[in-house]
Enzyme design. Structure first.
Site, short mmCIF file in Angstrom:
data_model
loop_
_atom_site.label_atom_id
_atom_site.label_comp_id
_atom_site.label_asym_id
_atom_site.label_seq_id
_atom_site.Cartn_x
_atom_site.Cartn_y
_atom_site.Cartn_z
N VAL A 143 0.83 -1.20 0.00
CA VAL A 143 0.00 0.00 0.00
C VAL A 143 0.87 1.26 0.00
O VAL A 143 0.67 2.17 -0.80
CB VAL A 143 -0.98 -0.01 1.21
CG1 VAL A 143 -1.67 1.33 1.36
CG2 VAL A 143 -2.01 -1.11 1.01
N ASP A 148 10.69 4.10 5.66
CA ASP A 148 10.48 2.79 6.28
C ASP A 148 11.55 2.61 7.34
O ASP A 148 12.66 3.14 7.18
CB ASP A 148 10.60 1.67 5.23
CG ASP A 148 9.86 0.42 5.64
OD1 ASP A 148 8.82 0.11 5.01
OD2 ASP A 148 10.30 -0.25 6.60
N PHE A 194 -8.01 1.10 -1.70
CA PHE A 194 -8.74 -0.06 -2.22
C PHE A 194 -7.98 -0.82 -3.30
O PHE A 194 -8.54 -1.62 -4.04
CB PHE A 194 -10.12 0.38 -2.75
CG PHE A 194 -10.98 0.97 -1.68
CD1 PHE A 194 -11.76 0.14 -0.87
CD2 PHE A 194 -10.99 2.33 -1.43
CE1 PHE A 194 -12.54 0.67 0.14
CE2 PHE A 194 -11.76 2.87 -0.41
CZ PHE A 194 -12.55 2.04 0.38
N ARG A 230 -5.77 -3.47 -5.31
CA ARG A 230 -5.61 -4.93 -5.22
C ARG A 230 -4.20 -5.30 -5.60
O ARG A 230 -3.64 -4.72 -6.54
CB ARG A 230 -6.55 -5.65 -6.20
CG ARG A 230 -8.00 -5.58 -5.86
CD ARG A 230 -8.85 -5.92 -7.07
NE ARG A 230 -8.62 -4.94 -8.14
CZ ARG A 230 -9.12 -5.03 -9.37
NH1 ARG A 230 -9.84 -6.06 -9.71
NH2 ARG A 230 -8.87 -4.10 -10.27
N GLU A 231 -3.62 -6.27 -4.91
CA GLU A 231 -2.32 -6.76 -5.32
C GLU A 231 -2.45 -7.32 -6.73
O GLU A 231 -3.48 -7.89 -7.08
CB GLU A 231 -1.83 -7.85 -4.36
CG GLU A 231 -1.48 -7.28 -3.01
CD GLU A 231 -1.01 -8.34 -2.03
OE1 GLU A 231 -0.56 -9.41 -2.46
OE2 GLU A 231 -1.10 -8.07 -0.83
N PHE A 282 -16.46 -10.39 -8.66
CA PHE A 282 -16.25 -11.15 -7.42
C PHE A 282 -17.25 -12.27 -7.24
O PHE A 282 -17.69 -12.58 -6.14
CB PHE A 282 -16.20 -10.21 -6.20
CG PHE A 282 -14.81 -9.67 -6.01
CD1 PHE A 282 -14.28 -8.78 -6.94
CD2 PHE A 282 -13.99 -10.10 -4.98
CE1 PHE A 282 -12.99 -8.32 -6.83
CE2 PHE A 282 -12.69 -9.65 -4.86
CZ PHE A 282 -12.19 -8.75 -5.80
N GLY A 307 -7.84 -15.58 -0.08
CA GLY A 307 -6.65 -15.57 0.77
C GLY A 307 -6.04 -14.19 0.71
O GLY A 307 -6.72 -13.20 0.46
N CYS A 317 -5.46 -9.40 3.12
CA CYS A 317 -6.56 -8.46 3.46
C CYS A 317 -7.85 -9.14 3.90
O CYS A 317 -8.26 -9.00 5.05
CB CYS A 317 -6.81 -7.54 2.27
SG CYS A 317 -5.32 -6.69 1.77
#
Ligand code: UGA
Length: 437
Positions: free
Chosen positions: A12, A31, A153, A155-156, A253, A261, A264
């Site tokens: 993200v 980081d 929102f 998505r990978e 979906f 899986g 999230c």
């Protein structure tokens, strides 16, 4: 153009930071993990995400994007600070907010001028208020600040596209000043008429959980429909397509498979149930979706057992380890439970994934026998189980597969192979919700 600091360079944080720079802002991604920052400064990506390197390179080249492990300085030198650190699952299903709170303390200690503290991490309702209190207690001077909730929102696997072209942007704000600054941060999206939902912080925090939980419910629902379709000779894809033609339902979906899986849905559904419990609300529907999801992995194992009732010593080739295609993420991947189940039945498991094998061995299954190609993995196998919908696997040559395998058994847990071809080439097969058609 605003000066932005993003704290946390995971999926993200890194995608958001690079995307916000692409929108014209000046962004420092930070980081605590110096090695990650070093990698990024060398132009290497710590995660696999299509299009990310190009996005990062492009914005580093313009000077709008930089990376630093000096979080204190980054906070001091910027105005809008996005918190994008992990919120893993705690012991009782709740979101573990320790990293988020540690970041808020760091921000408080470096407060030298007005700041917007914006949560991008998925945080349970009430977190914004909690952070505000914490910063008020810990800030080193009386400077003003605003907390904003701006859930993400993406998505990978399609994170870059999702960030740059979102369906909507949610801003949970408590001041006009913060709202106007965030409007500038997201200016290109305002210009192209992306829907903006401006609301209060608790609503914004809940929108994220309600969205993820609803999608999880859809998936568990269609998986149960698929399981019934299997028994009665119906085709789940036709059912899902026809359902989706009803505008109230939407076709998205509703793809059946081995269950959801990733990092999230599993944790966010548990966290929502937990927040409900704390507030005296029983999330029965979400609980059922979680239970159905766990059961779905057993359903896939059951299909394998139908084809090979005695697994002892049988060679099972697993194709696909990632929790979905186009990512190297294996967190909560169906493969984990299914491999464990197969091994406990005495099977000998080999696995192939185009990019996720390294993570699977590094984080979860160090002993797993992973191979470098499909052909090597299926050689002499008694069964193939497809667990990830990689494009490479969609194009499998079934005659070649059959030639290499010891017996032609396939469980296609993603429904990516043609049923007609499986029949034509004489495979014993199972899939999800269309086995008997
Ligand atoms: C999900 C949401 O889709 C994002 O909007 C959200 O930002 C993200 O979680 C998050 O909270 O950070 P992601 O977990 O990357 O994104 O992946 P999805 O594409 O949503 O897939 C989640 C799981 O559901 C995968 O295991 C996938 O295989 C499964 N799935 C998805 C199905 O089984 N069927 C479907 O029809 C869709």
């Amino acid at each position: 153009m605003r000066k932005i600091c993003v704290i946390g360079t995971g999926y993200v944080g890194l995608v958001s930071g690079a995307g916000l720079a692409d929108f014209g802002n000046s962004v420092i991604c930070t980081d605590i993990d110096q090695s990650k920052i070093d990698m990024l400064n060398r132009g290497e990506m710590p995660i696999y995400e299509p299009g990310l390197k190009e996005l990062v390179d492009r914005n580093v080249a313009t000077g709008r994007l930089s990376f630093s492990a000096d979080i204190d300085a980054a906070v001091q030198n910027t105005e809008v600070i996005f918190i994008a650190v992990g919120t893993p699952m705690g012991e009782n299903g709740e979101a573990d907010l320790r990293a988020v709170e540690a970041v808020a303390s760091t921000i408080a200690k470096n407060m030298n001028a007005y700041k917007i503290v914006c949560t991008k991490s998925t945080v349970p309702v009430g977190t914004g208020a909690r952070l505000e209190k914490l910063i008020l207690q810990q800030r080193n001077s009386e400077v003003d600040f605003d907390v904003v909730s701006n859930p993400e929102f993406l998505r990978e696997g399609s994170a870059v596209k999702d960030f740059l072209h979102p369906d909507r942007v949610i801003l949970g704000v408590s001041s006009k000043r913060a709202e106007l600054i965030l409007a500038e941060v997201y200016r290109p999206l305002y210009i192209n008429d992306t829907p903006m939902v401006i609301t209060n912080i608790p609503s914004s925090e809940m929108i994220k959980y309600a969205s993820n939980a609803f999608l999880a419910v859809k998936i568990s629902f269609i998986n149960e429909v698929a399981n019934l379709a299997d028994k009665v000779g119906a085709d789940v894809h036709t059912i899902a397509k026809a359902m989706g033609l009803d505008g109230r339902i939407s076709p998205k979906f509703l793809h059946p498979g081995p269950g959801f899986g990733g990092s999230c849905f599993p944790k966010d559904t548990e966290a929502l149930v937990h927040t409900g419990e704390v507030n005296g609300v029983d999330f029965q529907v979400v609980k059922a979706a979680i239970a159905a999801n766990k059961a779905q992995r057993k359903v896939i194992l059951g299909k394998a057992l139908e084809l090979l009732p005695d697994m002892t010593g049988k060679i099972i080739a697993i194709l696909g380890l990632a929790f979905k295609a186009n990512t190297d993420d294996v967190r909560d991947a169906p493969a984990l439970d299914i491999i464990e189940g197969l091994e406990s039945l005495g099977a000998v498991v080999r696995a192939y994934d185009p990019i996720a094998s390294t993570n699977m061995k590094k984080y979860f299954l160090p002993e797993l026998d992973t191979r470098n190609s499909v052909s090597e993995t299926v050689e002499g196998a008694d069964m193939v189980i497809i667990l990830t919908e990689w494009n490479e696997l969609r194009g499998l040559s079934l005659p070649d597969l059959k030639k290499r395998m010891n017996s032609a058994n396939i469980v296609d847990a993603r429904n990516i192979l043609s049923v007609d071809q499986l029949k034509e080439f004489g495979f014993n097969y199972r899939n999800v919700g269309r086995s008997t058609i």
